[in-house]
Design a protein around this motif. Structure first.
Motif, short mmCIF file in Angstrom:
data_model
loop_
_atom_site.label_atom_id
_atom_site.label_comp_id
_atom_site.label_asym_id
_atom_site.label_seq_id
_atom_site.Cartn_x
_atom_site.Cartn_y
_atom_site.Cartn_z
N THR A 176 -32.84 158.54 -35.21
CA THR A 176 -32.47 158.28 -33.83
C THR A 176 -33.05 159.35 -32.92
N SER A 177 -32.81 159.21 -31.63
CA SER A 177 -33.30 160.19 -30.66
C SER A 177 -32.75 161.59 -30.96
N ARG A 178 -31.55 161.66 -31.48
CA ARG A 178 -30.95 162.96 -31.81
C ARG A 178 -31.68 163.67 -32.94
N ASP A 179 -32.46 162.93 -33.72
CA ASP A 179 -33.18 163.52 -34.84
C ASP A 179 -34.54 164.11 -34.45
N LEU A 180 -34.92 163.97 -33.18
CA LEU A 180 -36.27 164.38 -32.77
C LEU A 180 -36.27 165.81 -32.24
N PRO A 181 -36.92 166.74 -32.96
CA PRO A 181 -37.08 168.10 -32.46
C PRO A 181 -38.30 168.16 -31.53
N PRO A 182 -38.58 169.32 -30.93
CA PRO A 182 -39.82 169.46 -30.17
C PRO A 182 -41.04 169.20 -31.05
N ALA A 183 -42.04 168.55 -30.47
CA ALA A 183 -43.26 168.20 -31.20
C ALA A 183 -44.33 169.25 -30.99
N VAL A 184 -45.33 169.24 -31.87
CA VAL A 184 -46.57 169.98 -31.63
C VAL A 184 -47.62 168.98 -31.15
N THR A 185 -48.59 169.49 -30.40
CA THR A 185 -49.59 168.62 -29.77
C THR A 185 -50.99 169.07 -30.17
N PHE A 186 -51.81 168.10 -30.56
CA PHE A 186 -53.19 168.38 -30.94
C PHE A 186 -54.17 167.75 -29.94
N PHE A 187 -55.24 168.48 -29.64
CA PHE A 187 -56.39 168.06 -28.83
C PHE A 187 -56.25 168.34 -27.33
N GLN A 188 -55.11 168.83 -26.88
CA GLN A 188 -54.99 169.27 -25.49
C GLN A 188 -54.35 170.64 -25.51
N GLY A 189 -55.12 171.68 -25.12
CA GLY A 189 -54.69 173.05 -25.33
C GLY A 189 -53.90 173.65 -24.19
N VAL A 190 -52.98 174.54 -24.55
CA VAL A 190 -52.21 175.33 -23.60
C VAL A 190 -52.24 176.78 -24.07
N ARG A 191 -52.48 177.70 -23.14
CA ARG A 191 -52.48 179.12 -23.46
C ARG A 191 -51.60 179.87 -22.46
N ALA A 192 -51.04 180.98 -22.90
CA ALA A 192 -50.26 181.83 -22.01
C ALA A 192 -51.20 182.83 -21.34
N ASP A 193 -51.09 182.96 -20.02
CA ASP A 193 -51.94 183.93 -19.30
C ASP A 193 -51.29 185.31 -19.31
N ALA A 194 -51.91 186.27 -18.64
CA ALA A 194 -51.44 187.65 -18.67
C ALA A 194 -50.05 187.80 -18.08
N GLU A 195 -49.65 186.89 -17.19
CA GLU A 195 -48.33 186.94 -16.59
C GLU A 195 -47.29 186.16 -17.39
N GLY A 196 -47.73 185.50 -18.45
CA GLY A 196 -46.81 184.73 -19.28
C GLY A 196 -46.67 183.29 -18.88
N SER A 197 -47.43 182.84 -17.89
CA SER A 197 -47.39 181.43 -17.50
C SER A 197 -48.26 180.61 -18.45
N LEU A 198 -47.84 179.37 -18.68
CA LEU A 198 -48.59 178.48 -19.55
C LEU A 198 -49.66 177.75 -18.75
N VAL A 199 -50.89 177.81 -19.23
CA VAL A 199 -52.04 177.24 -18.52
C VAL A 199 -52.66 176.15 -19.40
N TRP A 200 -52.83 174.97 -18.82
CA TRP A 200 -53.44 173.85 -19.55
C TRP A 200 -54.95 174.06 -19.63
N HIS A 201 -55.52 173.95 -20.84
CA HIS A 201 -56.95 174.14 -21.05
C HIS A 201 -57.66 172.84 -21.40
N GLY A 202 -56.89 171.78 -21.56
CA GLY A 202 -57.51 170.47 -21.80
C GLY A 202 -58.15 170.35 -23.17
N SER A 203 -59.10 169.44 -23.25
CA SER A 203 -59.73 169.07 -24.51
C SER A 203 -60.96 169.91 -24.81
N ALA A 204 -61.27 170.01 -26.11
CA ALA A 204 -62.52 170.66 -26.52
C ALA A 204 -63.69 169.70 -26.45
#
Length: 279
Positions: A176-204
């Motif tokens: 059920t929906s209660r069984d779903l933990p956070p997922a991992v995502t492949f092919f669209q990148g996110v990195r943390a910048d120097a201030e700790g904000s998450l920045v979308w880097h998109g596809s390779a």
């Protein structure tokens, strides 16, 4: 008797009509998998078990044996695979994103990265990666997010949410929906910048792939929807290919087994569990 013959004739005509109308879609499994137009040239055809193209805004779900290798491919550069894995023997054991980042001392998914459960075992290992653009911070999109951004989140609509599709996939396995933990995502990148904000880097880019190795029997759920951090206003996502074949689980002859003391312990925990359970 004549009525029986007439009824039989009606059934036969209906069957012929249905077969004449049968169509094939590019968003479907290929059986046998070796017949898929994108079957890997480097894989023995007899070992192939699954090949499928997942539509943009679509989902798939697999139950795979220990040692299965699952390849995710991004043919056009806009796929975004939101992935959950569960121990198929005991689905209460599932992907734990926090431990997946903590145990390897690495927040960014890459070649050699283990996907861990909260029980100290490795559910799957990233054994090959030509993309390098992935995310283990944001999880998948929610209905509320999609309704706010796109105006709709229905699974059968034009802009389904990742959570909604993963819920549908999970329901095929009694979850059920209660069984779903956070997922991992492949092919669209996110990195943390120097201030700790998450920045979308998109596809390779087009033509990249990621291979996962199942370290236990797994339930694998995949939703192919835009990333939550994608700044584009439109619902942009491309097709995703999924191919699975028989291989072997990680052992002491693999470099990843001894990559760190923490990983060695996790792999040994996994092997002990599997062998004691006769998996």
């Amino acid at each position: 008797m004549d009525g029986r013959k007439l009824a039989l004739g009606d059934v036969e005509r209906a069957r012929e009509d249905a077969r004449a109308r049968a169509t094939e879609s590019e968003w479907m499994p290929y059986l046998p998998p070796a017949s898929a137009p994108f079957a890997p040239a480097d894989v023995e055809p007899s070992s192939l078990r699954w090949a499928e193209t997942v539509a943009p805004g679509g989902y798939t779900h697999l139950r795979v044996a220990r040692g299965t290798r699952i390849r995710l491919e991004d043919p056009h550069g806009d796929a975004c695979a939101h992935v959950l894995v569960f121990n198929a023997v005991n689905p209460a054991e599932r992907l734990n994103v926090a431990d997946t980042q903590k145990i390897p001392w690495q927040a960014y998914l890459r070649d050699g990265h283990p996907l861990l459960s909260g029980d100290g075992r490795v559910l799957a290992t990233v054994v090959a990666d030509t993309s390098g653009r992935h995310d283990a911070f944001c999880g998948t999109t929610s209905d509320a997010w999609n309704e706010q951004k796109y105006g709709d989140a229905l699974p059968e609509g034009p802009t389904p949410s990742g959570h909604g599709l993963l819920w549908l996939a999970a329901s095929k396995h009694g979850l059920t929906s209660r069984d779903l933990p956070p997922a991992v995502t492949f092919f669209q990148g996110v990195r943390a910048d120097a201030e700790g904000s998450l920045v979308w880097h998109g596809s390779a880019g087009a033509g990249t792939r990621v291979d996962l190795r199942a370290e236990l029997p797994l339930i694998l759920l995949v939703a192919n929807v835009p990333h939550a951090a994608d700044p584009r206003e439109d619902y942009v996502v491309g097709p995703l290919r999924v191919i699975a074949w028989t291989e072997r689980p990680t052992g002491e002859d693999d470099d990843v087994f001894f990559a760190s003391p923490e990983r060695t312990r996790a792999y040994r925990n996994t092997i002990a569990y599997a062998e004691l359970a006769g998996l």
